[in-house]
Design a protein around this motif. Sequence first.
Motif, PDB file in Angstrom:
ATOM      1  N   ARG A   1       0.837  -1.194   0.000  1.00 56.31           N
ATOM      2  CA  ARG A   1       0.000   0.000   0.000  1.00 56.31           C
ATOM      3  C   ARG A   1       0.864   1.232   0.000  1.00 56.31           C
ATOM      4  O   ARG A   1       2.050   1.174   0.307  1.00 56.31           O
ATOM      5  CB  ARG A   1      -0.836   0.031   1.282  1.00 56.31           C
ATOM      6  N   LEU A   2       0.262   2.349  -0.329  1.00 55.90           N
ATOM      7  CA  LEU A   2       0.908   3.635  -0.144  1.00 55.90           C
ATOM      8  C   LEU A   2       0.120   4.366   0.921  1.00 55.90           C
ATOM      9  O   LEU A   2      -1.105   4.357   0.893  1.00 55.90           O
ATOM     10  CB  LEU A   2       0.873   4.458  -1.432  1.00 55.90           C
ATOM     11  N   GLU A   3       0.804   4.979   1.843  1.00 52.64           N
ATOM     12  CA  GLU A   3       0.104   5.704   2.894  1.00 52.64           C
ATOM     13  C   GLU A   3       0.766   7.052   3.070  1.00 52.64           C
ATOM     14  O   GLU A   3       1.945   7.230   2.769  1.00 52.64           O
ATOM     15  CB  GLU A   3       0.202   4.955   4.237  1.00 52.64           C
ATOM     16  N   ASN A   4      -0.011   7.989   3.601  1.00 53.83           N
ATOM     17  CA  ASN A   4       0.604   9.211   4.073  1.00 53.83           C
ATOM     18  C   ASN A   4       0.585   9.143   5.596  1.00 53.83           C
ATOM     19  O   ASN A   4      -0.466   8.944   6.194  1.00 53.83           O
ATOM     20  CB  ASN A   4      -0.184  10.432   3.604  1.00 53.83           C
ATOM     21  N   VAL A   5       1.739   9.279   6.183  1.00 55.73           N
ATOM     22  CA  VAL A   5       1.809   9.166   7.641  1.00 55.73           C
ATOM     23  C   VAL A   5       2.032  10.544   8.224  1.00 55.73           C
ATOM     24  O   VAL A   5       2.900  11.297   7.768  1.00 55.73           O
ATOM     25  CB  VAL A   5       2.944   8.207   8.059  1.00 55.73           C
ATOM     26  N   ARG A   6       1.206  10.882   9.217  1.00 56.49           N
ATOM     27  CA  ARG A   6       1.408  12.170   9.883  1.00 56.49           C
ATOM     28  C   ARG A   6       2.608  12.059  10.808  1.00 56.49           C
ATOM     29  O   ARG A   6       2.700  11.165  11.636  1.00 56.49           O
ATOM     30  CB  ARG A   6       0.160  12.552  10.676  1.00 56.49           C
ATOM     31  N   LEU A   7       3.536  12.995  10.632  1.00 56.35           N
ATOM     32  CA  LEU A   7       4.813  12.858  11.337  1.00 56.35           C
ATOM     33  C   LEU A   7       4.651  12.997  12.845  1.00 56.35           C
ATOM     34  O   LEU A   7       5.397  12.408  13.620  1.00 56.35           O
ATOM     35  CB  LEU A   7       5.810  13.890  10.800  1.00 56.35           C
ATOM     36  N   ASP A   8       3.627  13.745  13.285  1.00 58.75           N
ATOM     37  CA  ASP A   8       3.463  13.874  14.740  1.00 58.75           C
ATOM     38  C   ASP A   8       2.912  12.597  15.357  1.00 58.75           C
ATOM     39  O   ASP A   8       2.828  12.471  16.563  1.00 58.75           O
ATOM     40  CB  ASP A   8       2.593  15.102  15.077  1.00 58.75           C
ATOM     41  N   LYS A   9       2.528  11.641  14.525  1.00 58.21           N
ATOM     42  CA  LYS A   9       2.014  10.365  15.059  1.00 58.21           C
ATOM     43  C   LYS A   9       3.137   9.345  15.242  1.00 58.21           C
ATOM     44  O   LYS A   9       2.916   8.246  15.715  1.00 58.21           O
ATOM     45  CB  LYS A   9       0.978   9.778  14.101  1.00 58.21           C
ATOM     46  N   ILE A  10       4.312   9.701  14.770  1.00 58.17           N
ATOM     47  CA  ILE A  10       5.405   8.731  14.830  1.00 58.17           C
ATOM     48  C   ILE A  10       5.935   8.623  16.260  1.00 58.17           C
ATOM     49  O   ILE A  10       6.174   9.628  16.927  1.00 58.17           O
ATOM     50  CB  ILE A  10       6.541   9.134  13.867  1.00 58.17           C
ATOM     51  N   GLU A  11       6.062   7.388  16.700  1.00 59.32           N
ATOM     52  CA  GLU A  11       6.618   7.182  18.051  1.00 59.32           C
ATOM     53  C   GLU A  11       7.987   6.548  17.903  1.00 59.32           C
ATOM     54  O   GLU A  11       8.256   5.850  16.938  1.00 59.32           O
ATOM     55  CB  GLU A  11       5.710   6.225  18.844  1.00 59.32           C
ATOM     56  N   ARG A  12       8.855   6.808  18.862  1.00 63.29           N
ATOM     57  CA  ARG A  12      10.179   6.226  18.794  1.00 63.29           C
ATOM     58  C   ARG A  12      10.404   5.319  19.984  1.00 63.29           C
ATOM     59  O   ARG A  12      10.089   5.687  21.109  1.00 63.29           O
ATOM     60  CB  ARG A  12      11.246   7.334  18.791  1.00 63.29           C
ATOM     61  N   SER A  13      10.879   4.134  19.735  1.00 65.27           N
ATOM     62  CA  SER A  13      11.233   3.274  20.864  1.00 65.27           C
ATOM     63  C   SER A  13      12.503   2.524  20.505  1.00 65.27           C
ATOM     64  O   SER A  13      12.556   1.848  19.488  1.00 65.27           O
ATOM     65  CB  SER A  13      10.085   2.312  21.197  1.00 65.27           C
ATOM     66  N   GLY A  14      13.498   2.700  21.354  1.00 61.17           N
ATOM     67  CA  GLY A  14      14.780   2.030  21.144  1.00 61.17           C
ATOM     68  C   GLY A  14      15.379   2.345  19.793  1.00 61.17           C
ATOM     69  O   GLY A  14      15.875   1.448  19.112  1.00 61.17           O
ATOM     70  N   GLY A  15      15.299   3.608  19.380  1.00 57.92           N
ATOM     71  CA  GLY A  15      15.920   3.999  18.122  1.00 57.92           C
ATOM     72  C   GLY A  15      15.112   3.591  16.907  1.00 57.92           C
ATOM     73  O   GLY A  15      15.465   3.893  15.780  1.00 57.92           O
ATOM     74  N   GLN A  16      14.008   2.913  17.130  1.00 54.98           N
ATOM     75  CA  GLN A  16      13.190   2.459  16.007  1.00 54.98           C
ATOM     76  C   GLN A  16      11.935   3.315  15.921  1.00 54.98           C
ATOM     77  O   GLN A  16      11.219   3.485  16.901  1.00 54.98           O
ATOM     78  CB  GLN A  16      12.818   0.988  16.231  1.00 54.98           C
ATOM     79  N   MET A  17      11.674   3.872  14.741  1.00 57.71           N
ATOM     80  CA  MET A  17      10.445   4.641  14.577  1.00 57.71           C
ATOM     81  C   MET A  17       9.287   3.680  14.355  1.00 57.71           C
ATOM     82  O   MET A  17       9.418   2.693  13.639  1.00 57.71           O
ATOM     83  CB  MET A  17      10.576   5.591  13.392  1.00 57.71           C
ATOM     84  N   MET A  18       8.172   3.997  14.981  1.00 61.86           N
ATOM     85  CA  MET A  18       6.995   3.143  14.837  1.00 61.86           C
ATOM     86  C   MET A  18       5.776   4.038  14.626  1.00 61.86           C
ATOM     87  O   MET A  18       5.770   5.199  15.029  1.00 61.86           O
ATOM     88  CB  MET A  18       6.723   2.339  16.121  1.00 61.86           C
ATOM     89  N   VAL A  19       4.766   3.478  14.038  1.00 63.31           N
ATOM     90  CA  VAL A  19       3.527   4.216  13.933  1.00 63.31           C
ATOM     91  C   VAL A  19       2.384   3.227  14.113  1.00 63.31           C
ATOM     92  O   VAL A  19       2.519   2.047  13.795  1.00 63.31           O
ATOM     93  CB  VAL A  19       3.432   4.958  12.578  1.00 63.31           C
ATOM     94  N   GLN A  20       1.299   3.741  14.706  1.00 61.16           N
ATOM     95  CA  GLN A  20       0.155   2.848  14.869  1.00 61.16           C
ATOM     96  C   GLN A  20      -0.553   2.770  13.535  1.00 61.16           C
ATOM     97  O   GLN A  20      -0.926   3.773  12.957  1.00 61.16           O
ATOM     98  CB  GLN A  20      -0.802   3.399  15.915  1.00 61.16           C
ATOM     99  N   TYR A  21      -0.701   1.546  13.076  1.00 59.47           N
ATOM    100  CA  TYR A  21      -1.253   1.366  11.748  1.00 59.47           C
ATOM    101  C   TYR A  21      -2.180   0.176  11.761  1.00 59.47           C
ATOM    102  O   TYR A  21      -1.764  -0.935  12.097  1.00 59.47           O
ATOM    103  CB  TYR A  21      -0.095   1.161  10.769  1.00 59.47           C
ATOM    104  N   ARG A  22      -3.414   0.414  11.466  1.00 57.70           N
ATOM    105  CA  ARG A  22      -4.411  -0.660  11.474  1.00 57.70           C
ATOM    106  C   ARG A  22      -4.357  -1.474  12.759  1.00 57.70           C
ATOM    107  O   ARG A  22      -4.231  -2.703  12.726  1.00 57.70           O
ATOM    108  CB  ARG A  22      -4.201  -1.589  10.291  1.00 57.70           C
TER     109      ARG A  22
END
Lengths: 154, 693
Positions: free
Chosen positions: B431-452
């Motif tokens: 898929r292609l998605e647009n991710v809002r950057l303020d929704k990005i969470e960081r844990s242990g140097g890894q960026m994550m986002v809540q998705y589905r």
Amino acid sequence: MKAENAHQTSKTLEYLTILIDDQKFGIPVLQIQDVLREQKVTRIPLASPEVAGSLNLRGRIVTAIDVRKRLNVKIDPSKRSMSVVVEYNQELYSLIIDKVGDVLSLDQNRIEKNPGTLDSKWRDISDGVCQLDSELLIIMDVPRLLDSIQARAS
Amino acid sequence: MNVDVLENLMTMVSELVLTRNQLLQILRSNAESEFTTPLQRLNHVVSDLQEGVMKTRMQPIGNAWQKLPRIIRDLSMELGKKIDLDMRGADTELDRQVLEMIKDPLTHMVRNSGDHGIEKPADRVKAGKPETGRIMLEAFHEGGHILIKISDDGKGLALEKIKQKILSNGLATQEELQGMSVQQIQQYIFKAGFSTAEKVTSVSGRGVGMDVVRTNIEKIGGSIEMNSVEGKGSVFTIKIPLTLAIVSALIVEAAGERFAIPQLSVRELVMISTQGDNRIEYVHNAPVFRLRERLLPLISLGDVLKLREESDADQGLITRGYIVVTQVGSFEFGIIVDKVFDTEEIVVKPVSKLLQGLSLFSGNTILGDGSVIMILDPNGIAETTGTLAEADREESEQAGNIPDSHKKTSLLLFRAADSAPKAVPLALVARLENVRLDKIERSGGQMMVQYRDTLMPLIPYHESMEIGSTGEKPVLVFAERNRSLGLIVDQIIDITEQYVDIQISASRPGLLGSAIINGKATDVMDLAYFLASIDKDWFKDHGDEDFVTAADLSNKNRRRSILLIDDSLFFRNMLTPLLSVAGYDVTTLESPLQALKLCEDGAHFDVIISDIEMPEMDGFEFAQRVRDNSRWQNVPMVALSSHATPQDIDRGRKVGFNDYVAKFDRDTLLNSLSETVANARMAERASKATARG
């Protein structure tokens, strides 16, 4: 001519003779719709070389085929060509040839198989050969002629 | 009454119309003729006759609507919505041929209205609307045309989302958008580029397949417009001609020969001059024209038709003549001709069988002056330029054309980190998605986002990329089962189909190498590198299937081949991209007869999808024949139908279909396909194991 034909026995058929590069061909009269003088045709770009173009015959569009190109013979531009119109698969085709001759009644038994040495281009459209008094007459297989052009076009 | 007799009558009346036109043309040149009065009368009688005969070809549009109530009923049950379908003007009549062509697009659009337009009852109540949504279908006559309106009182189009998509797809700039009316912006959902990206997006909207709908409608000389108010609902208005038999055409001349171009695809005419604005310019021998700030590619009619001798063509520079600005779908180009004459009403006649291989002509006709003229097919001409919407290309692919081993690959082009375009095989992108950057969470140097409802790890394409904390970024989602990985990029450029020939091998990790794509050096991405950069178990802990990596592309066994049989071009166009995005090699055929022939020829497929209602042989019979005794008797088969009642499903299974899916249900189709293929493989393995044991 048609009325006369009805009285013929099944063994004889009438053929219109045509001339291509001084060779006589015969086409069954019943297949022929019309005989035309040289006509102005609309060129059809990108079509096979033997497709000369299309013309309007009493409101129907006719595809003109130059049989001489199909048979790979010389075309004398100084002489006017003629054409015979045939119908095949509900479409009209005008076969461009050098000249139209007379009508012959031929006994079917007189038509012999193609000689094995005949050029393949010619063998493709020939339905047999008939010995006339002074020359030979090739029976032209019009459906096969048209099919062979279509097969190459597609 | 016998249809053939009618067809025949229709043709003869068309001839009569032509003859009348011919007579009127002669009359025009000598005004003081004694024929004037009788000819006027003939004119009237012929017009009336034409109208009368046309009527006999007419059928009520309701014939195309019969299945709609059931589709909506099924849909509302499935989605838990309450929908009323109100159909008005079902007795409005239109040409049989036209009716056939709009049937599928209409069905698709009504289904779309129910699926995406109408909200769930709870949402509707919240928005202050009655619980039950309403879809209204209306048809009526208006000045030689039929208008069909499909309206719903659902949530309408989200203008902001469309704007974002226009921007991210590079269809227009921010400034251009500001200058556009709401209506203009909404029309973008019909653009091919718009929905191409849309096809791989989960943000489902009205854009899905709308370009296909538009192409179908434009093919019969119709137009489609839409009006939507966010929160209130949408109205689609389709305008189609009553008949296709007589069209208006522009007569042009090139290299001394005359041709007709259907007026429908002609946008405007421009006269060429040697100086100033109307000058033709060249980009490396390719002629182009500046039309209101846009660069219009030009095609010389004399050249594409090979009417000019080679030596003439070499002389190059075109200084005289006209440009016929032509539009095919959303693609605009100019045809250079020498002269432009009048427009004429013509009766399109099919070309002789001897000429049917020529894609540049759509027919021929007899003009008022009695001469025969070839009618150009703008689609065919556009094809010679090599730039056409995918849907059109697929259509031109001959049936039975089995893709050879050196196959084109669909690539998604994007930009990231630097200005050079990058490519990744589209089959790998879920898929292609647009991710809002303020929704990005960081844990242990890894960026994550809540998705589905799950966490999706995100990685930037390159470390040097600056990921801000506001705004949005496009993300390519790679997925397997229910695990996904997002790759952050800067911009999605396009989707293209290419032979991938990697010319320079990788100098940098993360790249497979470089290839020339659309004339530009493009980096081809190595997905495996990115996968390795995150937790290795991410994809591995789920089943025994490995994640598909770029290296698998060369391994042909991994891409499953699919045979899709559906008599409707519309659905073939609709499903092909869906299936290829899902990672299948798709071969499409119109009829089961062609399929059986292909079977005899020894073609092989991993799975067969077949429509049920088809004219020559229906899907049930086809399945029976395949199962009976053919090379394909063990190939899994999935039935596809617009009505899936339990009885149908039962019958489908009996004749040998492995599964039975409703036509509009994409997700179920894809799930069913992967299950069916997997089951078949397991069965195969099991049987091999038994054989070995």
